[in-house]
Design a protein around this motif. Structure first.
Motif, PDB file in Angstrom:
ATOM      1  N   VAL A   1       2.642 -10.639  -8.170  1.00 22.22           N
ATOM      2  CA  VAL A   1       4.125 -11.868  -8.440  1.00 22.22           C
ATOM      3  C   VAL A   1       5.013 -11.113  -8.814  1.00 22.22           C
ATOM      4  O   VAL A   1       6.231 -11.569  -8.236  1.00 22.22           O
ATOM      5  CB  VAL A   1       3.640 -12.992  -9.827  1.00 22.22           C
ATOM      6  N   ALA A   2       5.538 -10.957 -10.242  1.00 24.57           N
ATOM      7  CA  ALA A   2       6.938 -10.093 -10.107  1.00 24.57           C
ATOM      8  C   ALA A   2       7.439  -9.185  -9.417  1.00 24.57           C
ATOM      9  O   ALA A   2       8.551  -8.825  -8.760  1.00 24.57           O
ATOM     10  CB  ALA A   2       7.188  -9.653 -11.301  1.00 24.57           C
ATOM     11  N   ALA A   3       6.537  -8.224  -8.279  1.00 22.78           N
ATOM     12  CA  ALA A   3       6.999  -7.543  -7.147  1.00 22.78           C
ATOM     13  C   ALA A   3       7.283  -8.556  -6.370  1.00 22.78           C
ATOM     14  O   ALA A   3       8.287  -8.119  -5.930  1.00 22.78           O
ATOM     15  CB  ALA A   3       6.257  -6.531  -7.137  1.00 22.78           C
ATOM     16  N   LEU A   4       6.530  -9.300  -6.010  1.00 18.98           N
ATOM     17  CA  LEU A   4       7.023 -10.158  -4.330  1.00 18.98           C
ATOM     18  C   LEU A   4       7.978 -10.970  -4.626  1.00 18.98           C
ATOM     19  O   LEU A   4       9.131 -11.007  -4.233  1.00 18.98           O
ATOM     20  CB  LEU A   4       5.753 -11.146  -4.038  1.00 18.98           C
TER      21      LEU A   4
ATOM     22  N   HIS B   1       3.209  -7.938   2.085  1.00 13.62           N
ATOM     23  CA  HIS B   1       1.494  -8.041   1.821  1.00 13.62           C
ATOM     24  C   HIS B   1       1.834  -6.553   0.836  1.00 13.62           C
ATOM     25  O   HIS B   1       2.341  -5.896   0.591  1.00 13.62           O
ATOM     26  CB  HIS B   1       1.307  -7.229   2.674  1.00 13.62           C
ATOM     27  N   MET B   2       0.952  -7.272  -0.038  1.00 19.58           N
ATOM     28  CA  MET B   2       0.221  -6.354  -1.837  1.00 19.58           C
ATOM     29  C   MET B   2      -1.089  -6.508  -1.209  1.00 19.58           C
ATOM     30  O   MET B   2      -1.726  -7.982  -1.020  1.00 19.58           O
ATOM     31  CB  MET B   2       1.049  -6.647  -2.884  1.00 19.58           C
ATOM     32  N   GLN B   3      -2.287  -5.968  -1.559  1.00 15.02           N
ATOM     33  CA  GLN B   3      -3.375  -5.020  -1.662  1.00 15.02           C
ATOM     34  C   GLN B   3      -4.217  -5.111  -3.428  1.00 15.02           C
ATOM     35  O   GLN B   3      -3.660  -3.314  -3.004  1.00 15.02           O
ATOM     36  CB  GLN B   3      -4.394  -5.742  -0.706  1.00 15.02           C
ATOM     37  N   THR B   4      -4.946  -5.422  -4.151  1.00 13.96           N
ATOM     38  CA  THR B   4      -5.306  -4.308  -5.198  1.00 13.96           C
ATOM     39  C   THR B   4      -6.385  -4.219  -4.862  1.00 13.96           C
ATOM     40  O   THR B   4      -7.567  -5.667  -5.325  1.00 13.96           O
ATOM     41  CB  THR B   4      -4.957  -4.707  -5.883  1.00 13.96           C
TER      42      THR B   4
END
Length: 264
Positions: A117-120, A85-88
């Motif tokens: 997207v690159a991180a995921l 999970h990521m949130q900005t």
């Protein structure tokens, strides 16, 4: 002059690469690689035909916390990965060319959101399907989306989510990452200097003291690529994969959030 570095509006990237190829100059191109897959693939082919080294400037792949998280996940430190999970959330009113959907190739997702997207993809690979929606507009002057909420589903049942907004009053410098596994979890902040590993054997905290944004490592990688021929972590093929993910998300948005199969 041996190499060219381009930090230009997205719609110019293909002609920027063609300029470098015409003069046999190596190219470091700011992300995203292009606005369309057609342009991205033409750029890859053009660089190969010209015999130049071509790298995309995606600094997130060089950030110490993200690289450490990817290594820990690969080593099985939290068991099998089940969710990321990521949130900005930030308040960023666009100006100039970023107001144009055509010049951007979209909106917030293809610009800053492609970092996530690159991180995921770095920690979990490519999903099978992507669903995405955009909320009510706050900045009517911006043609593209100012926020997007997406979820990606994987063949093994894993789920990835990215909540990315330029129209939310979030805490300054708060940009969390959370990876959950069957035997623990990893968390850090993209603007922070530490990573926490919570696993069956206990808790561990890693501290990072330099190059937190990954820019120095990214530039070193470009030099290694053009001088020594050492492959980088951000070749054009990876950047095209990031773009393919973004375009699938945009297709889902256009279809009311219907899951979109990620094309290989």
């Amino acid at each position: 002059v041996d190499a060219l570095v381009f930090c230009t509006p997205h719609f110019l990237h293909r002609q920027n690469l063609e300029l470098g190829a015409a003069h046999r100059k190596h190219v470091l191109m700011d992300k995203p690689i292009a606005c369309t897959l057609e342009d991205a693939q033409a750029m890859e082919e053009g660089a190969r035909e010209a015999g130049i080294r071509f790298m995309v400037a995606e600094n997130y792949r060089y950030m110490p916390p993200l690289r450490s998280a990817a290594n820990l996940i690969q080593q099985g430190a939290i068991g099998s990965l089940t969710a990321v999970h990521m949130q900005t959330t930030k308040y960023q009113r666009s100006t100039g060319w970023r107001l144009s959907r055509e010049m951007m190739g979209g909106g917030a997702l293809i610009d800053g959101g492609i970092h996530k997207v690159a991180a995921l993809r770095m920690v979990a690979g490519d999903p099978q399907r992507i669903s995405a929606v955009t909320p009510t507009k706050v900045f009517p002057e911006m043609e593209g989306e100012e926020a997007v909420y997406l979820w990606a589903t994987y063949a093994n049942g894993m789920v990835g989510t990215i909540n990315y907004s330029w129209a939310a009053l979030g805490e300054p410098g708060t940009d969390p990452f959370l990876a959950i596994g069957t035997e623990g979890y990893i968390q850090f902040d993209f603007y922070g200097s530490q990573l926490e590993l919570h696993a069956l054997h206990g808790k561990e905290r890693l501290h990072f003291h330099s190059d937190l944004n990954g820019l120095a490592a990214m530039h070193d990688a470009f030099l290694d690529l053009i001088i020594r021929g050492k492959p980088s972590a951000t070749p054009p093929e990876e950047a095209t994969g990031d773009l393919r993910f973004v375009i699938a998300a945009y297709t889902s948005v256009a279809n009311g959030g219907t899951p979109e199969q990620l094309q290989s």
